[in-house]
Design an enzyme around this catalytic site. Structure first.
Site, PDB file in Angstrom:
ATOM      1  CD  GLU A 147      -9.012  -0.896   4.206  1.00 30.84           C
ATOM      2  OE1 GLU A 147      -9.134  -0.145   3.236  1.00 30.84           O
ATOM      3  OE2 GLU A 147      -8.689  -0.487   5.335  1.00 30.84           O
ATOM      4  CG  HIS A 206     -12.987   3.925   3.330  1.00 27.99           C
ATOM      5  ND1 HIS A 206     -13.675   4.829   4.106  1.00 27.99           N
ATOM      6  CD2 HIS A 206     -11.686   4.244   3.461  1.00 27.99           C
ATOM      7  CE1 HIS A 206     -12.830   5.675   4.677  1.00 27.99           C
ATOM      8  NE2 HIS A 206     -11.598   5.338   4.287  1.00 27.99           N
ATOM      9  NE  ARG A 254      -6.182   1.837  -0.082  1.00 29.71           N
ATOM     10  CZ  ARG A 254      -6.153   3.015   0.520  1.00 29.71           C
ATOM     11  NH1 ARG A 254      -5.053   3.453   1.074  1.00 29.71           N
ATOM     12  NH2 ARG A 254      -7.231   3.742   0.574  1.00 29.71           N
ATOM     13  CG  ASN A 307      -1.811   1.171   1.320  1.00 29.24           C
ATOM     14  OD1 ASN A 307      -1.775   2.065   0.466  1.00 29.24           O
ATOM     15  ND2 ASN A 307      -2.640   1.205   2.349  1.00 29.24           N
ATOM     16  NE  ARG A 309     -10.380  13.186   3.304  1.00 25.66           N
ATOM     17  CZ  ARG A 309     -10.179  11.876   3.386  1.00 25.66           C
ATOM     18  NH1 ARG A 309     -11.133  11.079   3.823  1.00 25.66           N
ATOM     19  NH2 ARG A 309      -9.020  11.356   3.014  1.00 25.66           N
TER      20      ARG A 309
END
Ligand code: AMP
Length: 399
Positions: free
Chosen positions: A384, A179, A90, A7, A240
């Site tokens: 993940e 996601h 990823r 990743n 965010r």
């Protein structure tokens, strides 16, 4: 089969080496500050933990040092590089071109490049990692697992915005979602844990970490999702803003802010840290709230209220809901936030169970509502990397 999962961010490479026979992690770690002159490699393999400075002027150098370290006989995880039979990457944005994980070839690299304009901070570093890993392991199949792919099943009424049609046809303005690998993993886990076939399960999955997103799942497939064309839309997150009136952006520009400063403010200085003025970290904020700081209390209230609103909306669009699933750092660990959410969902049939909530931490999975809840709320830790490793194994095996 051993599978290596990568990743790659702009200045970091996270990695895990799996033995897929029993899905165990043989080694995992990260190289931080790639390209800065004082990069650090961290690795854990069994009982051994390593941390040392390395010279990593770029991702290729960092990746080669990771591989050399994995070959260290003292770790006992890898005798030769040929034992790695697949590499899973990823990749954040596949746009409308990527609907499932796939073996990386020239065509797929072109797709990552094409979609870099939609994810300029993520796809280019992902590609750097792919190129570095392909150079280091040229004979092994490399597989791309997209953050967006699981969300490619959204119907048009969920993915289109009510803006001029040409914005979509000419510029690709639509909801893509992110996601996806996490939402797919917990959906599969939920089907097993709830004893339902995947194609028969309806869920509301909530990935609550520093970034937060929610997905409505119908028959095992995503039908609605909270993040948008970028990860900025939807829930309140660590830094965010989530949903706001788009006119706010224009108003702030009219007040003298530069567009790039508005962009930074909404992505880095908003959400929990923006409202509280204290921290983007839920642990810290809960501490501040308990010491009576009003900014922290408001930020947490806003966070949970937005979650409640989204659960309500997704409840309304699904034919039925087997469970609400919580995952990510906050979903897996933050007992007060989970308890507050369950209490806010009583009208929809959740019966909060404080003891279950207290017991389901530290990587445990299970319901945090009482037996007999019409709307069960479950905690399911995400993984993940394992999802990426599984996809890689399947594709390498020709699936
Ligand atoms: P992630 O991005 O999935 O690593 O999640 C990061 C978020 O999870 C941060 O807001 C952390 O404060 C939160 N988190 C992690 N562990 C805990 C914990 N034990 N209690 C409360 N929040 C936690």
């Amino acid at each position: 089969m051993k599978v290596f999962v990568v990743n790659c961010g702009s200045s970091s490479i996270k990695y895990q080496l799996f033995s897929m026979t029993n899905e165990v992690v043989l080694a995992k770690g990260v190289v931080e500050r790639v390209g800065t002159g004082d990069a650090i490699l961290k690795m854990r393999a069994g009982a051994t933990s390593l941390k040392f400075k390395i010279k990593a002027p770029d991702h290729t150098a960092a990746l080669n040092i990771i591989l050399e370290t994995l070959l260290d006989p003292k770790l006992g995880v890898l005798e030769n590089i040929g034992q790695i039979e697949g590499v899973g990457h990823r990749v954040v944005h596949g746009g409308e071109d990527a609907t499932k994980s796939a073996r990386i070839d020239d065509n797929l690299i072109a797709i990552i490049r094409k979609n870099s304009q939609l994810a300029p901070l993520h796809n280019p570093p992902n590609l750097m990692g792919i190129e570095a890993a392909m150079a280091a392991m040229p004979k092994v199949p490399h597989v791309a697992v997209w953050d967006t792919a699981f969300l490619s099943t959204l119907p048009p009424e969920a993915y289109r915005y009510a803006v001029p049609a040409e914005w979509y046809t000419k510029y690709g303005v639509r909801r893509y979602g992110f996601h996806g690998t996490s939402h797919r993993y917990v959906t599969q886990q939920a089907a097993t844990l709830l004893g339902k076939p995947l194609e028969g399960i309806n869920l509301i999955t909530c990935h609550l970490g520093n970034g937060c997103s929610m997905t409505a799942i119908q028959g095992g497939k995503a039908v609605e999702h909270s993040m948008g064309m970028t990860p900025l839309e939807g829930l309140v997150m660590g830094t965010r803003c989530g949903d706001i009136d788009p006119a706010v952006v224009l108003y702030m520009i009219s007040q003298g802010m530069k567009p790039e400063d508005v962009d930074k403010a909404l992505n880095k200085d908003s959400g929990l840290i923006g409202v509280s003025g204290l921290s983007n970290d839920m642990r810290d904020l809960l501490g501040h709230r308990d010491r009576g700081e009003k900014g922290a209390e408001l930020a947490i209230d806003l966070f949970v209220y937005r979650l409640q609103k989204y659960v309500g909306a997704y409840y309304a669009i699904l034919p039925s809901v087997d469970a609400v699933i919580l995952t990510g750092g906050i979903g897996e660990n933050s007992l007060p936030v989970r308890q507050m959410l369950c209490e806010k969902l009583t009208r929809l049939g959740a019966i909060p169970d404080e003891k279950r909530n207290l017991d389901t931490v530290g990587g445990k999975k299970g319901p945090i509502t009482a037996n007999g809840s019409d709307l069960p709320v479950w905690v399911i830790p995400t993984n993940e990397e394992l999802m990426i490793a599984r996809d890689t194994q399947r594709i390498v095996a020709g699936g």
